[in-house]
Write a protein that holds these residues in place. Sequence first.
Motif, PDB file in Angstrom:
ATOM      1  N   VAL A 155     -36.429 -18.851  65.314  1.00 31.90           N
ATOM      2  CA  VAL A 155     -37.099 -18.925  64.011  1.00 31.90           C
ATOM      3  C   VAL A 155     -36.875 -17.636  63.225  1.00 31.90           C
ATOM      4  O   VAL A 155     -36.485 -16.596  63.780  1.00 31.90           O
ATOM      5  N   LEU A 156     -37.109 -17.731  61.934  1.00 26.81           N
ATOM      6  CA  LEU A 156     -36.955 -16.588  61.032  1.00 26.81           C
ATOM      7  C   LEU A 156     -38.329 -16.249  60.465  1.00 26.81           C
ATOM      8  O   LEU A 156     -38.893 -17.029  59.694  1.00 26.81           O
ATOM      9  N   ARG A 157     -38.872 -15.117  60.883  1.00 33.49           N
ATOM     10  CA  ARG A 157     -40.203 -14.702  60.417  1.00 33.49           C
ATOM     11  C   ARG A 157     -40.092 -13.923  59.118  1.00 33.49           C
ATOM     12  O   ARG A 157     -39.392 -12.912  59.056  1.00 33.49           O
ATOM     13  N   VAL A 158     -40.794 -14.378  58.126  1.00 33.90           N
ATOM     14  CA  VAL A 158     -40.688 -13.769  56.798  1.00 33.90           C
ATOM     15  C   VAL A 158     -41.384 -12.416  56.777  1.00 33.90           C
ATOM     16  O   VAL A 158     -42.561 -12.306  57.122  1.00 33.90           O
ATOM     17  N   ARG A 159     -40.652 -11.392  56.392  1.00 27.65           N
ATOM     18  CA  ARG A 159     -41.242 -10.065  56.212  1.00 27.65           C
ATOM     19  C   ARG A 159     -41.474  -9.763  54.741  1.00 27.65           C
ATOM     20  O   ARG A 159     -42.416  -9.087  54.372  1.00 27.65           O
ATOM     21  N   GLU A 160     -40.564 -10.236  53.901  1.00 26.32           N
ATOM     22  CA  GLU A 160     -40.700 -10.024  52.458  1.00 26.32           C
ATOM     23  C   GLU A 160     -39.861 -11.061  51.744  1.00 26.32           C
ATOM     24  O   GLU A 160     -38.786 -11.418  52.230  1.00 26.32           O
ATOM     25  N   MET A 161     -40.363 -11.539  50.621  1.00 23.70           N
ATOM     26  CA  MET A 161     -39.583 -12.476  49.828  1.00 23.70           C
ATOM     27  C   MET A 161     -39.413 -11.902  48.437  1.00 23.70           C
ATOM     28  O   MET A 161     -40.353 -11.373  47.854  1.00 23.70           O
ATOM     29  N   ARG A 162     -38.178 -11.995  47.935  1.00 27.62           N
ATOM     30  CA  ARG A 162     -37.908 -11.518  46.578  1.00 27.62           C
ATOM     31  C   ARG A 162     -37.297 -12.645  45.759  1.00 27.62           C
ATOM     32  O   ARG A 162     -36.730 -13.587  46.312  1.00 27.62           O
ATOM     33  N   VAL A 163     -37.396 -12.511  44.454  1.00 28.76           N
ATOM     34  CA  VAL A 163     -36.817 -13.503  43.559  1.00 28.76           C
ATOM     35  C   VAL A 163     -35.938 -12.774  42.554  1.00 28.76           C
ATOM     36  O   VAL A 163     -36.210 -11.615  42.217  1.00 28.76           O
ATOM     37  N   ASP A 164     -34.879 -13.418  42.108  1.00 23.36           N
ATOM     38  CA  ASP A 164     -33.950 -12.711  41.223  1.00 23.36           C
ATOM     39  C   ASP A 164     -34.391 -12.825  39.761  1.00 23.36           C
ATOM     40  O   ASP A 164     -35.380 -13.490  39.429  1.00 23.36           O
ATOM     41  N   CYS A 165     -33.633 -12.141  38.890  1.00 24.90           N
ATOM     42  CA  CYS A 165     -33.978 -12.037  37.469  1.00 24.90           C
ATOM     43  C   CYS A 165     -34.118 -13.398  36.800  1.00 24.90           C
ATOM     44  O   CYS A 165     -34.956 -13.566  35.915  1.00 24.90           O
ATOM     45  N   ASP A 166     -33.303 -14.356  37.196  1.00 24.27           N
ATOM     46  CA  ASP A 166     -33.337 -15.680  36.574  1.00 24.27           C
ATOM     47  C   ASP A 166     -34.313 -16.626  37.268  1.00 24.27           C
ATOM     48  O   ASP A 166     -34.408 -17.794  36.877  1.00 24.27           O
ATOM     49  N   ALA A 167     -34.978 -16.149  38.300  1.00 25.47           N
ATOM     50  CA  ALA A 167     -35.948 -16.955  39.056  1.00 25.47           C
ATOM     51  C   ALA A 167     -35.324 -18.224  39.626  1.00 25.47           C
ATOM     52  O   ALA A 167     -35.987 -19.258  39.744  1.00 25.47           O
ATOM     53  N   GLU A 179     -37.527 -11.124  60.160  1.00 16.29           N
ATOM     54  CA  GLU A 179     -37.286 -10.773  61.549  1.00 16.29           C
ATOM     55  C   GLU A 179     -36.673 -12.023  62.174  1.00 16.29           C
ATOM     56  O   GLU A 179     -37.298 -13.093  62.177  1.00 16.29           O
ATOM     57  N   ALA A 180     -35.463 -11.887  62.693  1.00 17.11           N
ATOM     58  CA  ALA A 180     -34.776 -13.031  63.283  1.00 17.11           C
ATOM     59  C   ALA A 180     -35.085 -13.071  64.770  1.00 17.11           C
ATOM     60  O   ALA A 180     -34.656 -12.198  65.530  1.00 17.11           O
ATOM     61  N   VAL A 181     -35.829 -14.082  65.198  1.00 16.47           N
ATOM     62  CA  VAL A 181     -36.219 -14.205  66.602  1.00 16.47           C
ATOM     63  C   VAL A 181     -35.050 -14.774  67.411  1.00 16.47           C
ATOM     64  O   VAL A 181     -34.401 -15.729  66.970  1.00 16.47           O
ATOM     65  N   GLY A 182     -34.790 -14.182  68.578  1.00 21.40           N
ATOM     66  CA  GLY A 182     -33.727 -14.710  69.440  1.00 21.40           C
ATOM     67  C   GLY A 182     -32.396 -14.035  69.201  1.00 21.40           C
ATOM     68  O   GLY A 182     -32.287 -13.107  68.401  1.00 21.40           O
ATOM     69  N   PRO A 183     -31.365 -14.507  69.894  1.00 19.20           N
ATOM     70  CA  PRO A 183     -30.076 -13.817  69.900  1.00 19.20           C
ATOM     71  C   PRO A 183     -29.208 -14.078  68.680  1.00 19.20           C
ATOM     72  O   PRO A 183     -28.215 -13.373  68.475  1.00 19.20           O
ATOM     73  N   GLY A 184     -29.548 -15.069  67.871  1.00 16.82           N
ATOM     74  CA  GLY A 184     -28.679 -15.307  66.732  1.00 16.82           C
ATOM     75  C   GLY A 184     -29.164 -16.433  65.853  1.00 16.82           C
ATOM     76  O   GLY A 184     -29.793 -17.385  66.326  1.00 16.82           O
TER      77      GLY A 184
END
Lengths: 127, 127
Positions: free
Chosen positions: B62-74, B82-87
């Motif tokens: 799973v991919l645990r969200v640490r921060e989310m950003r949005v770009d200028c055009d939304a 944080e990427a859980v596991g080997p890949g």
Amino acid sequence: MDFQKSGGLLPAIIQDELTGDVLMLGFMNAESLALTQQTGEVVFFSRSRNKLWKKGESSGHVLRVREMRVDCDADTLLVRVEAVGPGACHEGYRSCFFRKVEPDGSAPVIAERTFAPEKVYGSEKTR
Amino acid sequence: MDFQKSGGLLPAIIQDELTGDVLMLGFMNAESLALTQQTGEVVFFSRSRNKLWKKGESSGHVLRVREMRVDCDADTLLVRVEAVGPGACHEGYRSCFFRKVEPDGSAPVIAERTFAPEKVYGSEKTR
């Protein structure tokens, strides 16, 4: 490359080679990808203007290709670049991802402006 | 957020918060974005399967969200995780961008495998 999934366009993630920062995301069709490879500078296909878009054509803030990668499904590009000039974003920031999404839905600016866009772009809307 | 440019889907760039490596790109519709925000783990919308896709649902990666950003055009998300596991890649690599595009059009593998996908996914095609 699989250009079909997004109607002839591949998402192209632009990453600063030195800092690792993600600067922007654009789209490339086959022609813009070929031009990017031939010239060594990023050329997108603008979905809003429906035409080729040489990044930096008016600002001079071109993106020099240092390395290009493709993902497992061959439908997304990662372009590692040298970003020329003070910023890739037409709003005056180094990266287009200058706002953080908060749990309450707000999106405050978390970066400093690196240039004054009105001085760089004038009244033009091209980027 | 502007969900209209890509037919209800936003590209979501996944970046490893620790290393800065770009791990993959997926798409989110409004529902998968809401689930991602509510659960703190990345949920995409799979274009090929046309349904919600919790990343790691079969692999545990799973991919645990640490921060989310949005770009200028939304219209694009940058999710620092944080990427859980080997890949994160279903082909057994840390990042889906394990191939480099060369000027001659070839795309050699430039990363080491970090896990054996057949042991993680079995015969399943979900990721």
